[in-house]
Motif scaffolding. Structure first.
Motif, PDB file in Angstrom:
ATOM      1  N   TYR A   1      -0.033   9.528  -3.982  1.00  0.00           N
ATOM      2  CA  TYR A   1       0.446  10.901  -4.068  1.00  0.00           C
ATOM      3  C   TYR A   1       0.379  11.617  -2.723  1.00  0.00           C
ATOM      4  CZ  TYR A   1       0.278  10.253  -9.079  1.00  0.00           C
ATOM      5  OH  TYR A   1       0.498   9.785 -10.343  1.00  0.00           O
ATOM      6  N   HIS A   2       0.378  10.866  -1.635  1.00  0.00           N
ATOM      7  CA  HIS A   2       0.297  11.444  -0.291  1.00  0.00           C
ATOM      8  C   HIS A   2       1.494  10.999   0.538  1.00  0.00           C
ATOM      9  CE1 HIS A   2      -3.799  12.657  -1.204  1.00  0.00           C
ATOM     10  NE2 HIS A   2      -4.028  11.426  -1.614  1.00  0.00           N
ATOM     11  N   GLU A   3       2.030  11.922   1.343  1.00  0.00           N
ATOM     12  CA  GLU A   3       3.146  11.602   2.219  1.00  0.00           C
ATOM     13  C   GLU A   3       2.773  11.972   3.649  1.00  0.00           C
ATOM     14  OE1 GLU A   3       7.622  12.158   1.414  1.00  0.00           O
ATOM     15  OE2 GLU A   3       7.003  13.904   2.591  1.00  0.00           O
ATOM     16  N   LEU A   4       2.949  11.012   4.552  1.00  0.00           N
ATOM     17  CA  LEU A   4       2.670  11.226   5.968  1.00  0.00           C
ATOM     18  C   LEU A   4       3.990  11.269   6.736  1.00  0.00           C
ATOM     19  CD1 LEU A   4       0.280   8.663   5.208  1.00  0.00           C
ATOM     20  CD2 LEU A   4      -0.597  10.110   7.000  1.00  0.00           C
ATOM     21  N   SER A   5       4.033  12.087   7.790  1.00  0.00           N
ATOM     22  CA  SER A   5       5.197  12.165   8.661  1.00  0.00           C
ATOM     23  C   SER A   5       4.824  11.601  10.020  1.00  0.00           C
ATOM     24  CB  SER A   5       5.656  13.611   8.816  1.00  0.00           C
ATOM     25  OG  SER A   5       6.061  14.121   7.571  1.00  0.00           O
ATOM     26  N   GLY A   6       5.699  10.777  10.579  1.00  0.00           N
ATOM     27  CA  GLY A   6       5.391  10.140  11.853  1.00  0.00           C
ATOM     28  C   GLY A   6       6.604  10.008  12.745  1.00  0.00           C
ATOM     29  N   THR A   7       6.341   9.563  13.977  1.00  0.00           N
ATOM     30  CA  THR A   7       7.393   9.376  14.962  1.00  0.00           C
ATOM     31  C   THR A   7       7.251   7.996  15.602  1.00  0.00           C
ATOM     32  OG1 THR A   7       6.017  10.418  16.661  1.00  0.00           O
ATOM     33  CG2 THR A   7       7.605  11.823  15.537  1.00  0.00           C
ATOM     34  N   LYS A   8       8.374   7.464  16.090  1.00  0.00           N
ATOM     35  CA  LYS A   8       8.406   6.166  16.755  1.00  0.00           C
ATOM     36  C   LYS A   8       8.202   6.388  18.242  1.00  0.00           C
ATOM     37  CE  LYS A   8      11.418   2.134  17.111  1.00  0.00           C
ATOM     38  NZ  LYS A   8      12.709   1.583  16.689  1.00  0.00           N
ATOM     39  N   MET A   9       7.226   5.672  18.824  1.00  0.00           N
ATOM     40  CA  MET A   9       6.897   5.823  20.233  1.00  0.00           C
ATOM     41  C   MET A   9       6.892   4.448  20.901  1.00  0.00           C
ATOM     42  SD  MET A   9       3.758   8.493  19.853  1.00  0.00           S
ATOM     43  CE  MET A   9       3.755   8.895  21.571  1.00  0.00           C
ATOM     44  N   PRO A  10       7.417   4.353  22.125  1.00  0.00           N
ATOM     45  CA  PRO A  10       7.395   3.056  22.814  1.00  0.00           C
ATOM     46  C   PRO A  10       5.994   2.738  23.335  1.00  0.00           C
ATOM     47  CG  PRO A  10       8.378   4.728  24.213  1.00  0.00           C
ATOM     48  CD  PRO A  10       8.127   5.378  22.886  1.00  0.00           C
ATOM     49  N   LEU A  11       5.665   1.445  23.370  1.00  0.00           N
ATOM     50  CA  LEU A  11       4.410   1.004  23.975  1.00  0.00           C
ATOM     51  C   LEU A  11       4.608   0.882  25.482  1.00  0.00           C
ATOM     52  CD1 LEU A  11       3.366  -1.837  21.507  1.00  0.00           C
ATOM     53  CD2 LEU A  11       2.383   0.439  21.669  1.00  0.00           C
TER      54      LEU A  11
ATOM     55  N   ILE B   1       0.811  -1.220   0.000  1.00  0.00           N
ATOM     56  CA  ILE B   1       0.000   0.000   0.000  1.00  0.00           C
ATOM     57  C   ILE B   1       0.842   1.267   0.000  1.00  0.00           C
ATOM     58  CG2 ILE B   1      -1.965  -1.082   1.121  1.00  0.00           C
ATOM     59  CD1 ILE B   1      -1.101   0.357   3.697  1.00  0.00           C
ATOM     60  N   GLY B   2       2.128   1.148   0.248  1.00  0.00           N
ATOM     61  CA  GLY B   2       2.960   2.342   0.277  1.00  0.00           C
ATOM     62  C   GLY B   2       4.406   2.020   0.596  1.00  0.00           C
ATOM     63  N   ARG B   3       5.176   3.087   0.841  1.00  0.00           N
ATOM     64  CA  ARG B   3       6.595   2.937   1.145  1.00  0.00           C
ATOM     65  C   ARG B   3       6.892   3.623   2.472  1.00  0.00           C
ATOM     66  NH1 ARG B   3       9.696   5.591  -3.179  1.00  0.00           N
ATOM     67  NH2 ARG B   3       9.334   7.399  -1.898  1.00  0.00           N
ATOM     68  N   LEU B   4       7.441   2.868   3.418  1.00  0.00           N
ATOM     69  CA  LEU B   4       7.780   3.374   4.749  1.00  0.00           C
ATOM     70  C   LEU B   4       9.283   3.580   4.803  1.00  0.00           C
ATOM     71  CD1 LEU B   4       6.807   3.974   7.677  1.00  0.00           C
ATOM     72  CD2 LEU B   4       7.273   1.584   8.183  1.00  0.00           C
ATOM     73  N   CYS B   5       9.712   4.793   5.155  1.00  0.00           N
ATOM     74  CA  CYS B   5      11.139   5.123   5.202  1.00  0.00           C
ATOM     75  C   CYS B   5      11.471   5.785   6.531  1.00  0.00           C
ATOM     76  CB  CYS B   5      11.525   6.078   4.082  1.00  0.00           C
ATOM     77  SG  CYS B   5      11.247   5.438   2.435  1.00  0.00           S
ATOM     78  N   CYS B   6      12.684   5.531   7.008  1.00  0.00           N
ATOM     79  CA  CYS B   6      13.188   6.159   8.225  1.00  0.00           C
ATOM     80  C   CYS B   6      14.207   7.217   7.824  1.00  0.00           C
ATOM     81  CB  CYS B   6      13.829   5.113   9.124  1.00  0.00           C
ATOM     82  SG  CYS B   6      14.464   5.786  10.664  1.00  0.00           S
ATOM     83  N   THR B   7      14.065   8.431   8.333  1.00  0.00           N
ATOM     84  CA  THR B   7      15.000   9.514   8.038  1.00  0.00           C
ATOM     85  C   THR B   7      16.177   9.444   9.004  1.00  0.00           C
ATOM     86  OG1 THR B   7      13.910  11.082   9.506  1.00  0.00           O
ATOM     87  CG2 THR B   7      13.110  10.976   7.235  1.00  0.00           C
ATOM     88  N   PRO B   8      17.302  10.059   8.677  1.00  0.00           N
ATOM     89  CA  PRO B   8      18.445  10.054   9.595  1.00  0.00           C
ATOM     90  C   PRO B   8      18.149  10.709  10.943  1.00  0.00           C
ATOM     91  CG  PRO B   8      19.134  10.753   7.405  1.00  0.00           C
ATOM     92  CD  PRO B   8      17.640  10.655   7.389  1.00  0.00           C
ATOM     93  N   GLN B   9      17.155  11.589  11.010  1.00  0.00           N
ATOM     94  CA  GLN B   9      16.799  12.249  12.266  1.00  0.00           C
ATOM     95  C   GLN B   9      15.950  11.363  13.167  1.00  0.00           C
ATOM     96  OE1 GLN B   9      16.086  13.672   9.223  1.00  0.00           O
ATOM     97  NE2 GLN B   9      17.827  15.060   9.122  1.00  0.00           N
ATOM     98  N   GLY B  10      15.546  10.203  12.693  1.00  0.00           N
ATOM     99  CA  GLY B  10      14.757   9.286  13.506  1.00  0.00           C
ATOM    100  C   GLY B  10      13.261   9.393  13.285  1.00  0.00           C
ATOM    101  N   SER B  11      12.813  10.261  12.397  1.00  0.00           N
ATOM    102  CA  SER B  11      11.385  10.336  12.087  1.00  0.00           C
ATOM    103  C   SER B  11      11.094   9.408  10.894  1.00  0.00           C
ATOM    104  CB  SER B  11      10.971  11.770  11.766  1.00  0.00           C
ATOM    105  OG  SER B  11      11.650  12.237  10.626  1.00  0.00           O
ATOM    106  N   TYR B  12       9.827   9.200  10.624  1.00  0.00           N
ATOM    107  CA  TYR B  12       9.419   8.270   9.572  1.00  0.00           C
ATOM    108  C   TYR B  12       8.545   8.979   8.559  1.00  0.00           C
ATOM    109  CZ  TYR B  12      11.165   4.418  12.365  1.00  0.00           C
ATOM    110  OH  TYR B  12      11.980   3.570  13.054  1.00  0.00           O
ATOM    111  N   THR B  13       8.627   8.548   7.301  1.00  0.00           N
ATOM    112  CA  THR B  13       7.724   9.011   6.259  1.00  0.00           C
ATOM    113  C   THR B  13       7.053   7.789   5.647  1.00  0.00           C
ATOM    114  OG1 THR B  13       9.442   8.980   4.561  1.00  0.00           O
ATOM    115  CG2 THR B  13       9.081  11.073   5.709  1.00  0.00           C
ATOM    116  N   PHE B  14       5.774   7.939   5.338  1.00  0.00           N
ATOM    117  CA  PHE B  14       4.991   6.873   4.733  1.00  0.00           C
ATOM    118  C   PHE B  14       4.331   7.459   3.503  1.00  0.00           C
ATOM    119  CE2 PHE B  14       1.081   4.019   4.997  1.00  0.00           C
ATOM    120  CZ  PHE B  14       1.731   2.930   4.459  1.00  0.00           C
ATOM    121  N   THR B  15       4.714   6.958   2.330  1.00  0.00           N
ATOM    122  CA  THR B  15       4.191   7.470   1.063  1.00  0.00           C
ATOM    123  C   THR B  15       3.171   6.485   0.520  1.00  0.00           C
ATOM    124  OG1 THR B  15       6.339   8.473   0.647  1.00  0.00           O
ATOM    125  CG2 THR B  15       4.834   8.345  -1.205  1.00  0.00           C
ATOM    126  N   VAL B  16       1.946   6.979   0.337  1.00  0.00           N
ATOM    127  CA  VAL B  16       0.856   6.191  -0.225  1.00  0.00           C
ATOM    128  C   VAL B  16       0.335   6.952  -1.431  1.00  0.00           C
ATOM    129  CG1 VAL B  16      -1.395   5.156   0.173  1.00  0.00           C
ATOM    130  CG2 VAL B  16       0.225   5.324   2.058  1.00  0.00           C
TER     131      VAL B  16
END
Length: 128
Positions: free
Chosen positions: A58-68, A41-56
């Motif tokens: 023509y849309h790009e989402l920005s996210g962060t990793k959080m502990p459960l 459904i898309g492409r999940l990438c990790c940036t060098p700063q530790g944030s994540y991008t998810f491309t679906v």
């Protein structure tokens, strides 16, 4: 009924999984139908700063990793038969992985729209 949990690996070598949490609805094309297994459904990438991008698309989402707060096990159910009788079988759960983090995408997606290419106007020479 007793269900046994079986783990063939120790805690340090158990495969790490993560939960991808999206706000909203992900809809598939009508041509896909109910065949969502192994659907990309898309492409999940990790940036060098530790944030994540998810491309679906023509849309790009920005996210962060959080502990459960508490880890979650990923289990696979198997039926194990007792050697004596074919009718007697018991269930056993096998640990497939462990989830300790989630990747949270809580903002609206950014539209990835390419700009139209502007052709340079070349001067037209006119003869008189």
């Amino acid at each position: 009924m007793q269900i046994r949990v079986k783990c063939g690996c120790d805690a340090e070598t158990c495969p790490e999984w993560a939960i991808v949490e999206l706000q909203g609805v992900v809809e598939s094309q009508p041509s896909v139908g109910d065949r969502i297994q192994n659907l990309e459904i898309g492409r999940l990438c990790c940036t060098p700063q530790g944030s994540y991008t998810f491309t679906v698309g023509y849309h790009e989402l920005s996210g962060t990793k959080m502990p459960l707060k508490k880890p979650v096990l990923v289990l696979k159910k198997r039926k194990v038969s007792d050697g004596d009788s074919v009718d007697c079988s018991r269930a056993e759960l096998e640990v497939v992985g462990i989830i300790r983090h989630r990747i949270l995408f809580k903002n609206r997606p950014k539209a990835l729209i390419s700009k139209p290419q502007i052709k340079e106007k070349k001067p037209v020479l006119q003869s008189t």
